[in-house]
Design a protein around this motif. Structure first.
Motif, PDB file in Angstrom:
ATOM      1  N   LYS A 195       6.519  11.669  -4.347  1.00 40.85           N
ATOM      2  CA  LYS A 195       7.270  10.423  -4.161  1.00 40.85           C
ATOM      3  C   LYS A 195       6.369   9.444  -3.454  1.00 40.85           C
ATOM      4  CE  LYS A 195      12.017  12.020  -3.688  1.00 40.85           C
ATOM      5  NZ  LYS A 195      12.844  12.591  -2.630  1.00 40.85           N
ATOM      6  N   MET A 196       6.416   8.180  -3.912  1.00 36.50           N
ATOM      7  CA  MET A 196       5.560   7.226  -3.227  1.00 36.50           C
ATOM      8  C   MET A 196       6.329   6.481  -2.154  1.00 36.50           C
ATOM      9  SD  MET A 196       4.959   4.542  -6.256  1.00 36.50           S
ATOM     10  CE  MET A 196       6.247   3.482  -6.875  1.00 36.50           C
ATOM     11  N   GLN A 197       5.613   6.176  -1.087  1.00 35.26           N
ATOM     12  CA  GLN A 197       6.237   5.427  -0.004  1.00 35.26           C
ATOM     13  C   GLN A 197       5.249   4.433   0.565  1.00 35.26           C
ATOM     14  OE1 GLN A 197       7.129   9.058   2.275  1.00 35.26           O
ATOM     15  NE2 GLN A 197       5.856   8.246   3.906  1.00 35.26           N
ATOM     16  N   ILE A 233       0.877  -1.167   0.000  1.00 40.39           N
ATOM     17  CA  ILE A 233       0.000   0.000   0.000  1.00 40.39           C
ATOM     18  C   ILE A 233       0.915   1.218   0.000  1.00 40.39           C
ATOM     19  CG2 ILE A 233      -1.949   1.135   1.129  1.00 40.39           C
ATOM     20  CD1 ILE A 233      -2.282  -1.449   2.807  1.00 40.39           C
ATOM     21  N   HIS A 234       0.734   2.060  -1.005  1.00 38.78           N
ATOM     22  CA  HIS A 234       1.603   3.230  -1.129  1.00 38.78           C
ATOM     23  C   HIS A 234       0.807   4.521  -1.005  1.00 38.78           C
ATOM     24  CE1 HIS A 234       5.148   1.257  -3.538  1.00 38.78           C
ATOM     25  NE2 HIS A 234       4.992   0.758  -2.330  1.00 38.78           N
ATOM     26  N   GLU A 235       1.430   5.501  -0.388  1.00 35.75           N
ATOM     27  CA  GLU A 235       0.876   6.845  -0.447  1.00 35.75           C
ATOM     28  C   GLU A 235       1.873   7.705  -1.213  1.00 35.75           C
ATOM     29  OE1 GLU A 235       0.521   8.265   3.573  1.00 35.75           O
ATOM     30  OE2 GLU A 235       2.667   8.645   3.738  1.00 35.75           O
ATOM     31  N   ASN A 270      -2.885   7.865  -3.173  1.00 36.18           N
ATOM     32  CA  ASN A 270      -2.786   6.526  -2.592  1.00 36.18           C
ATOM     33  C   ASN A 270      -3.037   5.467  -3.659  1.00 36.18           C
ATOM     34  OD1 ASN A 270      -2.580   7.851  -0.109  1.00 36.18           O
ATOM     35  ND2 ASN A 270      -4.796   7.825   0.182  1.00 36.18           N
ATOM     36  N   HIS A 271      -2.332   4.354  -3.560  1.00 31.53           N
ATOM     37  CA  HIS A 271      -2.549   3.276  -4.526  1.00 31.53           C
ATOM     38  C   HIS A 271      -2.057   1.942  -3.972  1.00 31.53           C
ATOM     39  CE1 HIS A 271       1.446   5.000  -5.323  1.00 31.53           C
ATOM     40  NE2 HIS A 271       1.824   3.766  -5.617  1.00 31.53           N
ATOM     41  N   VAL A 272      -2.476   0.896  -4.670  1.00 31.31           N
ATOM     42  CA  VAL A 272      -1.949  -0.437  -4.388  1.00 31.31           C
ATOM     43  C   VAL A 272      -0.831  -0.681  -5.382  1.00 31.31           C
ATOM     44  CG1 VAL A 272      -2.462  -2.908  -4.478  1.00 31.31           C
ATOM     45  CG2 VAL A 272      -4.128  -1.327  -3.492  1.00 31.31           C
ATOM     46  N   MET A 273       0.284  -1.238  -4.917  1.00 35.38           N
ATOM     47  CA  MET A 273       1.446  -1.460  -5.786  1.00 35.38           C
ATOM     48  C   MET A 273       1.778  -2.940  -5.834  1.00 35.38           C
ATOM     49  SD  MET A 273       3.517   1.173  -6.891  1.00 35.38           S
ATOM     50  CE  MET A 273       4.439   0.934  -8.379  1.00 35.38           C
ATOM     51  N   PHE A 274       1.805  -3.471  -7.049  1.00 33.47           N
ATOM     52  CA  PHE A 274       2.223  -4.857  -7.274  1.00 33.47           C
ATOM     53  C   PHE A 274       3.715  -4.841  -7.565  1.00 33.47           C
ATOM     54  CE2 PHE A 274      -1.862  -7.113  -8.321  1.00 33.47           C
ATOM     55  CZ  PHE A 274      -2.705  -6.024  -8.237  1.00 33.47           C
TER      56      PHE A 274
HETATM   57 CU    CU Z   1       3.708   2.860  -5.578  1.00 33.80          CU
END
Ligand code: CU
Length: 163
Positions: free
Chosen positions: A93-95, A86-88, A115-119
């Motif tokens: 910059k995403m973390q 789970i990224h914000e 916000n997003h889900v990262m595979f």
């Molecule tokens: Cu991400």
């Protein structure tokens, strides 16, 4: 005088109690909280832009909490990858974060630029028109299975008509 006051007060109290009870029972019909008190989530608009390679992909959706209980998204799993995060996005910059709030009677929006889900590390590279199944895990609510539509790389839910 004293006795009368006491009786009036008692009558008022029992009326309040009756109202509270009827208010409670009529409430349970219209509420989305399940019998065991767990919040229930509904997910809409789930999609994944077609991945550029097999290294990573993002996924976006809106998670709605129609209950009176605040919850948290705590993880995501999918047959497509063993490492979903789970990224914000902060300062572009995403973390990775370990959970995200899904407020009571509110929603958690996962959208481009935020916000997003990262595979991480895809087992294959889905193409436009494919479906990707993910399972969302919450602190309190039962897990929710979601089918993501794989869309063209430039697709943005906010720009599409009718949504
Ligand atoms: Cu991400």
């Amino acid at each position: 005088m004293n006795a009368r006051t006491t009786r009036t007060l008692a009558a008022a109290l029992s009326l309040t109690a009756a109202l509270a009870i009827s208010g409670c029972s009529s409430d349970s019909g219209g509420s989305a909280d399940s019998a065991d008190g767990k919040p229930k989530m509904t997910v809409s608009g789930g999609y994944m832009p077609e991945p550029v390679n097999d290294k990573m992909a993002g996924a976006f959706m809106v998670i709605k909490n129609d209950s009176k209980t605040a919850d948290k998204l705590t993880g995501v799993t999918s047959p497509l990858s063993d490492d979903l995060q789970i990224h914000e996005t902060k300062d572009q910059k995403m973390q990775q974060v370990h959970s995200m709030d899904v407020p009571a009677n509110g929603e958690l929006a996962l959208a481009r630029g935020g916000n997003h889900v990262m595979f991480m590390g895809l087992k294959n590279t889905p193409k436009v028109g494919d479906k990707v199944t993910v399972e969302l895990h919450f602190e309190k609510a039962d897990p929710v299975k979601v089918e993501l539509d794989v869309k063209e790389r430039t697709y943005n839910a906010q720009n599409s008509n009718g949504h």
